[in-house]
Design an enzyme around this catalytic site. Structure first.
Site, PDB file in Angstrom:
ATOM      1  N   PRO A   1     139.250  74.526  11.531  1.00 54.22           N
ATOM      2  CA  PRO A   1     139.557  75.071  10.974  1.00 54.22           C
ATOM      3  C   PRO A   1     138.618  76.632  10.307  1.00 54.22           C
ATOM      4  CG  PRO A   1     138.946  73.344   9.862  1.00 54.22           C
ATOM      5  CD  PRO A   1     138.407  72.986  11.056  1.00 54.22           C
TER       6      PRO A   1
ATOM      7  N   ALA B   1     137.229  77.793   6.371  1.00 52.45           N
ATOM      8  CA  ALA B   1     137.007  76.907   5.590  1.00 52.45           C
ATOM      9  C   ALA B   1     136.336  76.099   4.868  1.00 52.45           C
ATOM     10  CB  ALA B   1     138.095  75.521   6.516  1.00 52.45           C
ATOM     11  N   GLY B   2     135.141  77.267   5.485  1.00 52.42           N
ATOM     12  CA  GLY B   2     133.465  76.376   4.981  1.00 52.42           C
ATOM     13  C   GLY B   2     133.277  75.844   5.924  1.00 52.42           C
TER      14      GLY B   2
ATOM     15  N   GLY C   1     132.536  76.671   8.921  1.00 52.82           N
ATOM     16  CA  GLY C   1     131.207  77.361   9.955  1.00 52.82           C
ATOM     17  C   GLY C   1     132.244  78.024  11.396  1.00 52.82           C
ATOM     18  N   SER C   2     133.655  78.086  10.949  1.00 54.48           N
ATOM     19  CA  SER C   2     133.683  77.935  12.687  1.00 54.48           C
ATOM     20  C   SER C   2     133.390  79.223  13.014  1.00 54.48           C
ATOM     21  CB  SER C   2     135.331  78.163  11.938  1.00 54.48           C
ATOM     22  OG  SER C   2     136.170  79.454  11.731  1.00 54.48           O
TER      23      SER C   2
ATOM     24  N   ALA D   1     131.041  80.143  13.193  1.00 50.47           N
ATOM     25  CA  ALA D   1     129.702  81.067  13.607  1.00 50.47           C
ATOM     26  C   ALA D   1     128.967  79.731  14.556  1.00 50.47           C
ATOM     27  CB  ALA D   1     128.327  79.684  12.927  1.00 50.47           C
ATOM     28  N   ALA D   2     129.911  79.053  15.004  1.00 48.11           N
ATOM     29  CA  ALA D   2     130.199  77.829  15.731  1.00 48.11           C
ATOM     30  C   ALA D   2     130.918  78.294  16.678  1.00 48.11           C
ATOM     31  CB  ALA D   2     130.419  76.567  15.713  1.00 48.11           C
TER      32      ALA D   2
ATOM     33  N   ASP E   1     124.779  78.900   8.100  1.00 48.23           N
ATOM     34  CA  ASP E   1     125.671  77.938   9.041  1.00 48.23           C
ATOM     35  C   ASP E   1     125.075  78.492  10.718  1.00 48.23           C
ATOM     36  OD1 ASP E   1     127.352  77.596   7.530  1.00 48.23           O
ATOM     37  OD2 ASP E   1     128.749  79.312   7.857  1.00 48.23           O
TER      38      ASP E   1
HETATM   39  O1  PMV Z   1     130.825  79.395   5.735  1.00 49.11           O
HETATM   40  P1  PMV Z   1     130.690  78.723   4.507  1.00 49.11           P
HETATM   41  O2  PMV Z   1     132.256  79.200   3.458  1.00 49.11           O
HETATM   42  O3  PMV Z   1     130.524  77.182   4.649  1.00 49.11           O
HETATM   43  O4  PMV Z   1     129.336  79.532   3.290  1.00 49.11           O
HETATM   44  C1  PMV Z   1     128.270  79.467   3.584  1.00 49.11           C
HETATM   45  C2  PMV Z   1     127.256  78.571   2.288  1.00 49.11           C
HETATM   46  C3  PMV Z   1     127.249  80.461   1.207  1.00 49.11           C
HETATM   47  O5  PMV Z   1     126.026  79.080   0.507  1.00 49.11           O
HETATM   48  C4  PMV Z   1     128.423  80.532  -0.067  1.00 49.11           C
HETATM   49  C5  PMV Z   1     126.820  81.371   2.301  1.00 49.11           C
HETATM   50  C6  PMV Z   1     125.613  81.745   2.462  1.00 49.11           C
HETATM   51  O6  PMV Z   1     125.631  82.529   3.875  1.00 49.11           O
HETATM   52  O7  PMV Z   1     124.656  80.297   3.071  1.00 49.11           O
END
Ligand code: PMV
Length: 314
Positions: free
Chosen positions: A101, A104-105, A107-108, A110-111, A152
């Protein structure tokens, strides 16, 4: 030449988001049920240098030369060429798909970068090392995140649990006993850069208060690591609760997340917290394997648009 493909998983942060941007430790694990994939096919009849990039999910079908410098996919392609000192790529089509997703946190972004860097460098005949892939993906992360910690791109490149401290070499650790995590998505899209930017402004206004919140979160991540290494994962539930309370204080939870957290706990979860940037996106709950289905059902009733059950294994 057959098509070349590479995949990269999603991830969740178990402990330490936000504080990790400020040098405190955090723990993240890959989530293999969701993946980004890059598939590269040579186009022997097209002129050299013509690279077409297709990402149907974001409605993209464009030639590399037409994409701006700060486009994340173009950056990954150009970054690979620059790293390998190749001035013109053989003509090709790059297709990107993902089941992770977006915003949504998990890591889309970065992946997608990691899958693309891996596939494209292999296509060029010089597969990049994990170290280079993580470093190049970090450069792309800056577009999404502003000031990313690097967690990430690290956990997704290495596809193993990491204990991450910004600017320090990657540290993995032993998971002595498996544990089960249920992931629930609020369906609220929440760009990490916004939450991270808000936290930065709040920290600048009240540095002492925020530094002590970050310290407390860092201490939780350290305790969590020893519990995971010591084979006592059930005790992580209480730490999740403590970490969530601090994330509320930092100002990154929201009513929809709070509702899912309460539902998970009422259905028997041992503890729950938001995961990632917050303000929407995903929450995670620690569950006994036998109660995962019950927690999933409760999350769906409470409005989760997607749920996943994942096991963190030795
Ligand atoms: O990509 P996300 O939404 O999982 O966020 C990463 C986590 C944070 O600590 C909020 C940001 C970071 O760069 O570490």
């Amino acid at each position: 030449m057959p098509a070349i493909s590479a995949s990269a998983p999603g991830k969740i942060i178990l402990f330490g988001e936000h504080a990790v941007v400020y040098g405190r430790p955090a723990i993240a694990v890959p989530v293999q049920h969701v993946q980004a994939k890059a598939i590269i096919s040579a186009e022997p009849h097209a002129p050299q240098g013509r690279v077409r990039i297709q990402a149907a999910q974001i409605g993209l079908d464009a030639f590399l030369d037409d994409l701006p410098a700060e486009h994340p996919l173009a950056m990954a392609v150009r970054g690979t060429l620059a790293d390998l000192d190749i001035s013109r790529s053989p003509a090709c089509t790059i297709r990107i798909t993902s089941t992770i997703p977006i915003a949504a946190g998990m890591g889309s972004g970065a992946a997608v970068s990691v899958a693309l860097l891996r596939a494209f460098s292999t296509f060029l005949g010089h597969p990049l090392s994990n170290e280079r892939i993580a470093a190049l993906a970090y450069e792309v992360e800056k577009i999404y995140h502003g000031t990313p910690s690097g967690i990430d791109n690290t956990v997704i490149t290495y596809t193993m649990p990491v204990y991450f401290v910004r600017g320090q070499p990657i540290e993995t650790f032993r998971v002595r006993a498996p544990f089960t995590i249920v992931i629930g998505d609020t369906g609220i899209s929440s760009p990490t850069a916004i939450a991270v930017g808000d936290v930065r402004r709040a920290w600048q206004e009240q540095p002492a208060r925020y530094d002590s919140l970050f310290d407390a979160i860092g201490a939780i991540a350290r305790r969590a690591r020893s519990l995971i290494e010591g084979g006592q994962p059930e005790a992580l539930g209480a730490l999740m609760e403590e970490n969530q309370a601090l994330l509320v204080d930092i100002g990154v939870s929201c009513p929809e997340l709070d509702r899912l957290l309460e539902a998970a706990k009422a259905a028997g979860a041992l503890g729950a917290k938001l995961s990632g940037g917050g303000r929407g996106g995903n929450m995670i709950a620690l569950v006994q394997p036998g109660s995962a289905a019950q927690v999933v059902g409760a999350l769906e009733l409470a409005g989760a648009v997607r749920t996943l059950v994942t096991e963190v294994r030795p």
